[in-house]
Design an enzyme around this catalytic site. Structure first.
Site, PDB file in Angstrom:
ATOM      1  N   HIS A   1       0.817  -1.208   0.000  1.00  0.00           N
ATOM      2  CA  HIS A   1       0.000   0.000   0.000  1.00  0.00           C
ATOM      3  C   HIS A   1       0.848   1.254   0.000  1.00  0.00           C
ATOM      4  CE1 HIS A   1      -3.483  -2.540   1.608  1.00  0.00           C
ATOM      5  NE2 HIS A   1      -3.648  -2.283   0.326  1.00  0.00           N
TER       6      HIS A   1
ATOM      7  N   ARG B   1      -7.816 -12.679 -17.227  1.00  0.00           N
ATOM      8  CA  ARG B   1      -7.137 -13.955 -16.994  1.00  0.00           C
ATOM      9  C   ARG B   1      -7.942 -14.727 -15.960  1.00  0.00           C
ATOM     10  NH1 ARG B   1      -1.282 -14.254 -14.321  1.00  0.00           N
ATOM     11  NH2 ARG B   1      -2.291 -13.501 -12.449  1.00  0.00           N
TER      12      ARG B   1
ATOM     13  N   GLU C   1       3.832 -19.350 -19.839  1.00  0.00           N
ATOM     14  CA  GLU C   1       4.692 -19.052 -18.698  1.00  0.00           C
ATOM     15  C   GLU C   1       5.376 -20.293 -18.156  1.00  0.00           C
ATOM     16  OE1 GLU C   1       2.280 -16.800 -15.953  1.00  0.00           O
ATOM     17  OE2 GLU C   1       0.582 -18.134 -16.140  1.00  0.00           O
TER      18      GLU C   1
ATOM     19  N   ASP D   1       6.828 -15.725 -14.461  1.00  0.00           N
ATOM     20  CA  ASP D   1       6.915 -17.161 -14.215  1.00  0.00           C
ATOM     21  C   ASP D   1       7.833 -17.853 -15.217  1.00  0.00           C
ATOM     22  OD1 ASP D   1       5.372 -17.751 -11.918  1.00  0.00           O
ATOM     23  OD2 ASP D   1       3.577 -17.223 -13.033  1.00  0.00           O
TER      24      ASP D   1
ATOM     25  N   CYS E   1       3.195  -9.853 -20.780  1.00  0.00           N
ATOM     26  CA  CYS E   1       2.557  -9.119 -19.683  1.00  0.00           C
ATOM     27  C   CYS E   1       3.309  -9.246 -18.368  1.00  0.00           C
ATOM     28  CB  CYS E   1       1.099  -9.544 -19.525  1.00  0.00           C
ATOM     29  SG  CYS E   1       0.921 -11.278 -19.105  1.00  0.00           S
TER      30      CYS E   1
HETATM   31  C1  PEP Z   1       3.738 -13.627 -15.179  1.00  0.00           C
HETATM   32  O1  PEP Z   1       3.965 -14.721 -14.661  1.00  0.00           O
HETATM   33  O2  PEP Z   1       4.580 -12.973 -15.847  1.00  0.00           O
HETATM   34  C2  PEP Z   1       2.415 -12.996 -15.029  1.00  0.00           C
HETATM   35  C3  PEP Z   1       2.106 -11.921 -15.705  1.00  0.00           C
HETATM   36  O3  PEP Z   1       1.582 -13.530 -14.122  1.00  0.00           O
HETATM   37  P1  PEP Z   1       1.768 -13.354 -12.524  1.00  0.00           P
HETATM   38  O4  PEP Z   1       2.838 -12.335 -12.293  1.00  0.00           O
HETATM   39  O5  PEP Z   1       0.433 -12.927 -12.023  1.00  0.00           O
HETATM   40  O6  PEP Z   1       2.163 -14.737 -12.109  1.00  0.00           O
HETATM   41 MG    MG Z   2       2.317 -15.908 -13.927  1.00  0.00          MG
END
Ligand code: PEP
Ligand code: MG
Length: 588
Positions: free
Chosen positions: A199, A342, A441, A465, A512
């Site tokens: 936060h 997602r 991932e 990941d 992402c």
């Molecule tokens: C990732 O693994 O890059 C991803 C976008 O998902 P998260 O960070 O939520 O695991």
């Molecule tokens: Mg991920």
């Protein structure tokens, strides 16, 4: 001559979470905890203790609502939403009932009983290896302090109001503390605890105050009144800076404020390379309240909506209708731009209330995301139906996390088809053409991406990941963080395989994970053929500026040169070199 440790320059390294440089004296806010009296009570006193407790809860609730109102007026409703979590604590039946039960059994005054119960909850959450749940633990502590002060008849704790402008240093800064921050006087924020999702980080970014968190035990090593520099870009706190350091950061400040002014002007501009290639630049969100920052920073919609955050701060799962209302509202607010939802990435380190997951030795390799959902269709199907229904209201796309191969993907698609059939039978509208994507991932999915590409409309690479699984480095383990290298040749080659598979099968692919926002690596990602980048909303302008300064052709040349290289450092250096040539002003 030996430097005097009291006046020698000392540097502390944390995580930069809110950009900017601040130079001022330090003001250390020590975390003094109230002394709590503990005494026995007679059974006849129990009703009085219950009445005191109830009135302290009501008073706390009113204070939180007041604080929420104050912050909504000062910096907007989005950030005031943070206090919703605090309101949930004062309304938490499990916690309240446990206090009432213990009053009967332990016959001790209510301050002590409430402290014991709330502290145990907070400690339990604080020990879980998940930044979000740790934040919930801090919320409980914050509310606990308030309730106890109200029981003791004391005024709420206020931030120190000093005449002089200062850098505020605290072990941890709660949302209530942040609400009392005087923007004119607090030039920077530094905390021992915290992560990117804390936060403190959220509030600091909204208040536009440079901030560094995760500085470990910095509060133990400094004293109020020392002069310091805080670099919110790199997360450094420099105490007693030398004249050379001050001069260097003076230039950084000047350069950065010029850059910020220029970046703000980019909001309406397109994220197109110098040779005319448009890269879709979208934003990642965790909570519906984040949508205000998406358009404000000039993003083209939402490339990753981490829906599991809907579950993480509550005891029960939101039902289909509640999810539908939320997804629809988010989709409408970013329309006509897309919203990529997602499906729940639960399990692993993200444990939600109401979900029974037993202890696992390797949770990141365990029962998470799509694996969990496929076995819990009573959770998965209401979400899929809610997303389908929302697809009638806006430009909604859906993607599945942690896909490891076609068999798993087909099982997920079969459940989706089942949901479509159910909605059709019930006469409920949805977009039957809604795009479906697979997150890449897991290295296995990248290697098998040629097959997977034939079953979906797009890929979104979750590099957070993908990197941890490729180089076998736990993404949340600070001790091995130096081994977590996005520019590792294996990572690049996997992204390249995904790119080739996507484009051969005429589908688009995006990235992402956090790597998408690292502007030192933008040349590599463009060279690898990325069609979309999705990043944290506040970082959109920087990434846009980087894209606009590069040409796709030179990035492709770069990738051709670095793909055969063997070490992450060589690859990183080549990418940095091009980044430095094209946008030196963005790299401080
Ligand atoms: C990732 O693994 O890059 C991803 C976008 O998902 P998260 O960070 O939520 O695991
Ligand atoms: Mg991920």
């Amino acid at each position: 001559m030996k430097a005097d440790p009291a006046t020698a320059e000392t540097r502390f390294q944390g995580i930069g979470v809110s950009p900017g440089v601040a130079r001022a004296t330090l003001q250390v806010m020590r975390d003094e905890f109230e002394e709590i009296e503990r005494y026995s009570i007679e059974p006849s006193q129990i009703p009085t203790e219950i009445a005191r407790f109830e009135s302290a809860l009501v008073q706390t609730r009113m204070q939180i609502l007041e604080m929420q109102q104050k912050i909504a007026e000062a910096i907007g409703t989005k950030d005031a939403g943070i206090f919703d979590a605090h309101l949930l604590v004062v309304e938490d039946r499990t916690l309240i009932d446990e206090v009432l039960r213990k009053l009967e059994t332990e016959r001790t005054n209510v301050e002590a009983v409430f402290h014991d119960v709330a502290d145990r909850y907070a400690q339990t959450l604080g020990q879980i290896d998940d930044p979000y749940l740790r934040e919930r633990g801090l919320d409980i502590q914050d509310v606990m302090r308030r309730v106890i002060r109200n029981l003791q008849g004391k005024a709420p704790r206020m931030m120190p109001l000093h005449g002089e402008a200062h850098i505020l240093v605290a072990h941890n800064l709660t949302p209530s503390d942040a609400a009392c921050i005087d923007r004119q006087r607090v030039l920077g924020i530094a905390t021992d605890l915290g992560s990117r999702t804390s936060h403190t980080a959220i509030m600091a970014r909204s208040l536009n105050i440079p901030a560094a968190v995760g500085l470990h035990d910095v509060t133990e090593k400094i004293t109020s009144g020392q002069v310091a520099l805080l670099d919110g870009y790199s997360g450094r706190l420099i105490v007693n800076p030398t004249p050379e350091t001050l001069a260097y950061f003076g230039e950084v400040e000047l350069r950065q404020s010029r850059v910020s002014r220029e970046l703000a002007e980019l909001r309406e501009q397109s994220s197109t390379t110098r040779d005319g290639d448009h890269i879709v630049l979208s934003a990642n969100i965790e909570l519906p309240a984040d949508i205000a920052t998406v358009a404000a920073n000039g993003a083209e919609g939402i490339g990753l909506y981490r829906t599991e955050f809907l579950y993480l701060d509550r005891d029960s799962l939101p039902g289909e209708d509640e999810q539908y209302a939320t997804y629809k509202c988010v989709a409408e607010s970013v329309s006509p731009h897309p919203l990529i939802i997602r499906t729940f990435d639960l399990g692993g380190d993200k444990i939600a209330g109401g979900i029974d997951v037993s202890d696992e030795l390797n949770p990141f390799l365990g029962w998470r995301a799509i694996r969990f959902c496929l076995e819990h269709t009573e959770i998965f199907k209401p979400q899929l139906r809610a997303v389908l229904r929302a697809s009638a209201a806006g430009h909604v796309k859906l993607m599945f996390p942690m896909i490891s191969g076609t068999a798993e993907l087909r099982r997920a698609l079969a459940v989706l088809d089942e949901c479509k059939r159910e909605l059709t039978l019930a006469g409920i509208p949805f977009n039957s053409e809604m795009q479906i994507g697979a997150m890449i991932e897991v290295p296995a999915a990248a290697i098998c991406s040629q097959a997977i590409a034939q079953e979906v409309d797009f890929f979104s690479i979750g590099t957070n990941d993908l990197i941890q699984y490729t180089v076998a480095v736990d993404r949340v383990n600070e001790r091995i963080a130096h081994l977590y290298e996005p520019s590792h040749p294996a990572v690049l080659r996997l992204i390249n395989m995904v790119s080739e598979a996507a484009h051969k099968h005429k589908i688009w692919f995006g990235i992402c994970g956090e790597m998408a926002a690292d502007i030192e690596l933008t040349p590599l990602l463009l060279g690898l053929g990325v069609d979309e980048l999705s990043v944290s909303p506040v970082l959109v302008p920087r990434v846009k500026s980087a894209i606009r300064a590069l040409s796709r052709a030179e990035c492709c040349e770069l990738v051709e040169k670095v793909l055969p290289l063997d070490t992450p450092s060589e690859i990183l250096e080549y990418s940095r070199q091009l980044a430095r040539e094209r946008y030196p002003m963005l790299l401080s």
